[in-house]
Design a protein around this motif. Structure first.
Motif, PDB file in Angstrom:
ATOM      1  N   ARG A 266       0.838  -1.205   0.000  1.00  0.00           N
ATOM      2  CA  ARG A 266       0.000   0.000   0.000  1.00  0.00           C
ATOM      3  C   ARG A 266       0.875   1.258   0.000  1.00  0.00           C
ATOM      4  O   ARG A 266       0.563   2.244  -0.686  1.00  0.00           O
ATOM      5  N   GLU A 267       1.956   1.259   0.768  1.00  0.00           N
ATOM      6  CA  GLU A 267       2.848   2.407   0.807  1.00  0.00           C
ATOM      7  C   GLU A 267       3.467   2.664  -0.561  1.00  0.00           C
ATOM      8  O   GLU A 267       3.600   3.814  -0.997  1.00  0.00           O
ATOM      9  N   VAL A 268       3.849   1.590  -1.244  1.00  0.00           N
ATOM     10  CA  VAL A 268       4.443   1.742  -2.576  1.00  0.00           C
ATOM     11  C   VAL A 268       3.390   2.221  -3.569  1.00  0.00           C
ATOM     12  O   VAL A 268       3.645   3.109  -4.393  1.00  0.00           O
ATOM     13  N   GLU A 269       2.207   1.650  -3.484  1.00  0.00           N
ATOM     14  CA  GLU A 269       1.157   1.987  -4.444  1.00  0.00           C
ATOM     15  C   GLU A 269       0.794   3.468  -4.397  1.00  0.00           C
ATOM     16  O   GLU A 269       0.679   4.131  -5.422  1.00  0.00           O
ATOM     17  N   ARG A 270       0.634   4.026  -3.194  1.00  0.00           N
ATOM     18  CA  ARG A 270       0.184   5.413  -3.118  1.00  0.00           C
ATOM     19  C   ARG A 270       1.247   6.394  -3.618  1.00  0.00           C
ATOM     20  O   ARG A 270       0.913   7.394  -4.250  1.00  0.00           O
ATOM     21  N   ILE A 271       2.537   6.116  -3.394  1.00  0.00           N
ATOM     22  CA  ILE A 271       3.559   7.028  -3.904  1.00  0.00           C
ATOM     23  C   ILE A 271       3.738   6.825  -5.402  1.00  0.00           C
ATOM     24  O   ILE A 271       3.991   7.783  -6.149  1.00  0.00           O
ATOM     25  N   ALA A 272       3.567   5.600  -5.884  1.00  0.00           N
ATOM     26  CA  ALA A 272       3.652   5.357  -7.321  1.00  0.00           C
ATOM     27  C   ALA A 272       2.531   6.083  -8.064  1.00  0.00           C
ATOM     28  O   ALA A 272       2.751   6.623  -9.154  1.00  0.00           O
ATOM     29  N   ILE A 273       1.337   6.124  -7.479  1.00  0.00           N
ATOM     30  CA  ILE A 273       0.225   6.852  -8.097  1.00  0.00           C
ATOM     31  C   ILE A 273       0.580   8.326  -8.237  1.00  0.00           C
ATOM     32  O   ILE A 273       0.306   8.954  -9.272  1.00  0.00           O
ATOM     33  N   VAL A 274       1.194   8.911  -7.201  1.00  0.00           N
ATOM     34  CA  VAL A 274       1.630  10.307  -7.302  1.00  0.00           C
ATOM     35  C   VAL A 274       2.615  10.476  -8.451  1.00  0.00           C
ATOM     36  O   VAL A 274       2.536  11.431  -9.240  1.00  0.00           O
ATOM     37  N   GLY A 275       3.553   9.542  -8.586  1.00  0.00           N
ATOM     38  CA  GLY A 275       4.508   9.616  -9.686  1.00  0.00           C
ATOM     39  C   GLY A 275       3.847   9.516 -11.048  1.00  0.00           C
ATOM     40  O   GLY A 275       4.149  10.297 -11.960  1.00  0.00           O
ATOM     41  N   PHE A 276       2.927   8.556 -11.199  1.00  0.00           N
ATOM     42  CA  PHE A 276       2.222   8.402 -12.475  1.00  0.00           C
ATOM     43  C   PHE A 276       1.384   9.642 -12.797  1.00  0.00           C
ATOM     44  O   PHE A 276       1.363  10.107 -13.943  1.00  0.00           O
ATOM     45  N   GLU A 277       0.669  10.161 -11.794  1.00  0.00           N
ATOM     46  CA  GLU A 277      -0.175  11.336 -12.026  1.00  0.00           C
ATOM     47  C   GLU A 277       0.662  12.549 -12.410  1.00  0.00           C
ATOM     48  O   GLU A 277       0.278  13.332 -13.291  1.00  0.00           O
ATOM     49  N   MET A 278       1.808  12.709 -11.757  1.00  0.00           N
ATOM     50  CA  MET A 278       2.698  13.817 -12.095  1.00  0.00           C
ATOM     51  C   MET A 278       3.217  13.673 -13.520  1.00  0.00           C
ATOM     52  O   MET A 278       3.226  14.630 -14.304  1.00  0.00           O
ATOM     53  N   ALA A 279       3.638  12.465 -13.870  1.00  0.00           N
ATOM     54  CA  ALA A 279       4.160  12.235 -15.218  1.00  0.00           C
ATOM     55  C   ALA A 279       3.087  12.447 -16.281  1.00  0.00           C
ATOM     56  O   ALA A 279       3.359  12.978 -17.362  1.00  0.00           O
ATOM     57  N   LYS A 280       1.853  12.045 -15.975  1.00  0.00           N
ATOM     58  CA  LYS A 280       0.752  12.192 -16.925  1.00  0.00           C
ATOM     59  C   LYS A 280       0.518  13.650 -17.287  1.00  0.00           C
ATOM     60  O   LYS A 280       0.116  13.957 -18.407  1.00  0.00           O
ATOM     61  N   ARG A 281       0.800  14.554 -16.348  1.00  0.00           N
ATOM     62  CA  ARG A 281       0.585  15.980 -16.573  1.00  0.00           C
ATOM     63  C   ARG A 281       1.814  16.688 -17.129  1.00  0.00           C
ATOM     64  O   ARG A 281       1.777  17.881 -17.389  1.00  0.00           O
ATOM     65  N   ARG A 282       2.911  15.947 -17.298  1.00  0.00           N
ATOM     66  CA  ARG A 282       4.135  16.555 -17.817  1.00  0.00           C
ATOM     67  C   ARG A 282       4.493  15.921 -19.167  1.00  0.00           C
ATOM     68  O   ARG A 282       3.715  16.020 -20.113  1.00  0.00           O
ATOM     69  N   LYS A 283       5.624  15.262 -19.247  1.00  0.00           N
ATOM     70  CA  LYS A 283       6.097  14.707 -20.517  1.00  0.00           C
ATOM     71  C   LYS A 283       5.776  13.225 -20.664  1.00  0.00           C
ATOM     72  O   LYS A 283       6.253  12.571 -21.579  1.00  0.00           O
ATOM     73  N   ARG A 284       5.014  12.677 -19.708  1.00  0.00           N
ATOM     74  CA  ARG A 284       4.525  11.303 -19.769  1.00  0.00           C
ATOM     75  C   ARG A 284       5.655  10.274 -19.742  1.00  0.00           C
ATOM     76  O   ARG A 284       5.591   9.242 -20.399  1.00  0.00           O
ATOM     77  N   LYS A 285       6.675  10.567 -18.938  1.00  0.00           N
ATOM     78  CA  LYS A 285       7.786   9.637 -18.737  1.00  0.00           C
ATOM     79  C   LYS A 285       8.016   9.489 -17.240  1.00  0.00           C
ATOM     80  O   LYS A 285       8.226  10.466 -16.546  1.00  0.00           O
ATOM     81  N   LEU A 286       7.991   8.247 -16.753  1.00  0.00           N
ATOM     82  CA  LEU A 286       8.213   7.975 -15.345  1.00  0.00           C
ATOM     83  C   LEU A 286       9.327   6.954 -15.201  1.00  0.00           C
ATOM     84  O   LEU A 286       9.260   5.866 -15.772  1.00  0.00           O
ATOM     85  N   CYS A 287      10.355   7.297 -14.417  1.00  0.00           N
ATOM     86  CA  CYS A 287      11.441   6.370 -14.114  1.00  0.00           C
ATOM     87  C   CYS A 287      11.358   6.003 -12.643  1.00  0.00           C
ATOM     88  O   CYS A 287      11.442   6.874 -11.770  1.00  0.00           O
ATOM     89  N   SER A 288      11.178   4.718 -12.364  1.00  0.00           N
ATOM     90  CA  SER A 288      11.135   4.223 -10.996  1.00  0.00           C
ATOM     91  C   SER A 288      12.528   3.745 -10.613  1.00  0.00           C
ATOM     92  O   SER A 288      13.114   2.898 -11.285  1.00  0.00           O
ATOM     93  N   VAL A 289      13.066   4.300  -9.536  1.00  0.00           N
ATOM     94  CA  VAL A 289      14.439   3.999  -9.123  1.00  0.00           C
ATOM     95  C   VAL A 289      14.411   3.097  -7.892  1.00  0.00           C
ATOM     96  O   VAL A 289      13.737   3.397  -6.903  1.00  0.00           O
ATOM     97  N   ASP A 290      15.156   1.997  -7.956  1.00  0.00           N
ATOM     98  CA  ASP A 290      15.203   1.040  -6.849  1.00  0.00           C
ATOM     99  C   ASP A 290      16.562   0.338  -6.849  1.00  0.00           C
ATOM    100  O   ASP A 290      17.498   0.755  -7.533  1.00  0.00           O
ATOM    101  N   LYS A 291      16.663  -0.726  -6.088  1.00  0.00           N
ATOM    102  CA  LYS A 291      17.859  -1.586  -6.088  1.00  0.00           C
ATOM    103  C   LYS A 291      17.394  -3.031  -6.037  1.00  0.00           C
ATOM    104  O   LYS A 291      17.764  -3.816  -5.175  1.00  0.00           O
ATOM    105  N   ALA A 292      16.523  -3.362  -7.011  1.00  0.00           N
ATOM    106  CA  ALA A 292      15.845  -4.655  -7.005  1.00  0.00           C
ATOM    107  C   ALA A 292      16.786  -5.829  -7.236  1.00  0.00           C
ATOM    108  O   ALA A 292      16.411  -6.974  -6.971  1.00  0.00           O
ATOM    109  N   ASN A 293      17.990  -5.588  -7.731  1.00  0.00           N
ATOM    110  CA  ASN A 293      18.932  -6.687  -7.931  1.00  0.00           C
ATOM    111  C   ASN A 293      19.568  -7.144  -6.619  1.00  0.00           C
ATOM    112  O   ASN A 293      20.227  -8.184  -6.581  1.00  0.00           O
TER     113      ASN A 293
END
Length: 350
Positions: free
Chosen positions: A161-188
């Motif tokens: 849930r914590e990840v989902e709500r911040i990801a929604i903010v990122g997607f919504e922000m990107a949708k109103r700008r240049k429509r590019k979202l880069c998610s940064v992590d260390k999944a490896n």
């Protein structure tokens, strides 16, 4: 009448916050302001970095204009009494999970960046940082190993849930700008990051117009230096976002130029607005602080908490106008004082 809580804090916080308040008052809007101590100032006044009266004011306000906290005089105190505990407490108590940190280059400041002008020209990115999870709020402490060695530990964790709500903010922000979202992590390496990536990928189908990419944090740090204009919106966790947003500030010429907004929702939000530069106690009271980040934070306050886009743009254009007129504080290679920069912004606003 919207109420703005003014929590100036420590170091240069009162100086830059005063200039931001002057700009808000000059707009002629129907706003009221109420001040309260926080951080080291709160501790000196009440013995607590976040006095109950200050928290109560923040909770009943429409928005919080925040300066900075931090003072070396209090470093020997236990962690819960240090000035920085006030900032974490406000984020937790107000539910401010989304930190929005834009980094853009103002025309004429290309030479202030340590990167070559052609690399930073047209820089315009937003870092969306999760603010109430990760190692900052996870279980932490000291213990002794089987060998009798002292060991410190900090737990990094996120639930979906914590990840989902911040990801929604990122997607919504990107949708109103240049429509590019880069998610940064260390999944490896990190299981927390693998969950982060899985949840972000799961939301991508709800935003078909947004191009989603993923990047490991070490590569993202390198790419911010190599080619920062490749990014539009970056969404990441608390620890990584803290580091990358400070790095992005130098791409933009100075940490004294970067504002931020801490929000508790994407729309209809209560927010706390602050420059990202910290308290800088070494220059406090000398008139050397750059107030632009605080003024630009006030513009974000108008945009996100008061839904006044026109006034927000007026303030941003006034900052650009002052810079275009040649006004520079020491961090930008100039000699103008904090108040002189404030005067120049007010003149451009008029």
């Amino acid at each position: 009448m919207p109420l703005i809580a003014v929590l100036a804090g420590d170091g240069i916080g009162p100086e830059v916050t005063a200039e931001a308040r002057r700009v808000l008052e000059a707009l002629g809007l129907d706003l009221s302001f109420e001040e309260a101590p926080v951080g080291g100032a709160g501790y000196l006044a009440t013995g607590r970095p976040l006095p109950p009266e200050t928290l109560a004011l923040a909770k009943r306000s429409d928005a919080v204009l925040f300066g900075a906290v931090g003072d070396p005089r209090f470093e020997a105190l236990e962690r819960r009494l240090r000035p920085e505990a006030a900032l974490l407490g406000l984020r937790r108590e107000l539910g401010l999970f989304a930190n929005i940190r834009p980094a853009s280059i103002f025309p004429g400041l290309e030479d202030a960046s340590p990167l070559r002008p052609e690399i930073v020209r047209n820089l315009d990115i937003v870092i969306v940082r999760e603010l109430t999870g990760d190692v900052y709020f996870g279980e932490k402490g000291r213990r002794e190993t089987h060998e009798g060695l002292r060991q410190g530990y900090d737990w990094m964790s996120y639930d979906e849930r914590e990840v989902e709500r911040i990801a929604i903010v990122g997607f919504e922000m990107a949708k109103r700008r240049k429509r590019k979202l880069c998610s940064v992590d260390k999944a490896n390496v990190l299981e927390t990051s693998q969950l982060w990536r899985d949840v972000v990928n799961g939301l991508a189908g709800d935003y078909p117009e947004v191009e989603l990419t993923h990047m490991y944090v070490d590569n993202a740090a390198m790419q911010l230096v190599r080619n920062p204009t490749q990014f539009d919106v970056i969404v990441t966790g608390n620890l990584f976002g803290d580091i990358l947003s400070d790095q992005a500030s130098m791409c933009a010429g100075s940490i004294g130029m970067l504002p931020s907004a801490s929000l508790n929702a994407w729309t209809g939000t209560v927010g706390m607005y602050e420059p990202i530069h910290g308290s800088a106690p070494d220059i406090a009271g000398q008139g050397k602080a750059n107030p632009c980040a605080a003024v630009l934070s006030a513009a974000m306050l108008l945009r996100h908490s008061l839904s006044d886009e026109a006034s927000a743009q007026r303030v941003e254009k006034a900052v650009a106008g002052a810079l275009a007129a040649g006004f520079r504080t020491a961090d930008l290679g100039g000699s103008h004082t904090t108040s002189e920069m404030g005067d120049a912004i007010l003149k451009a606003l008029a």
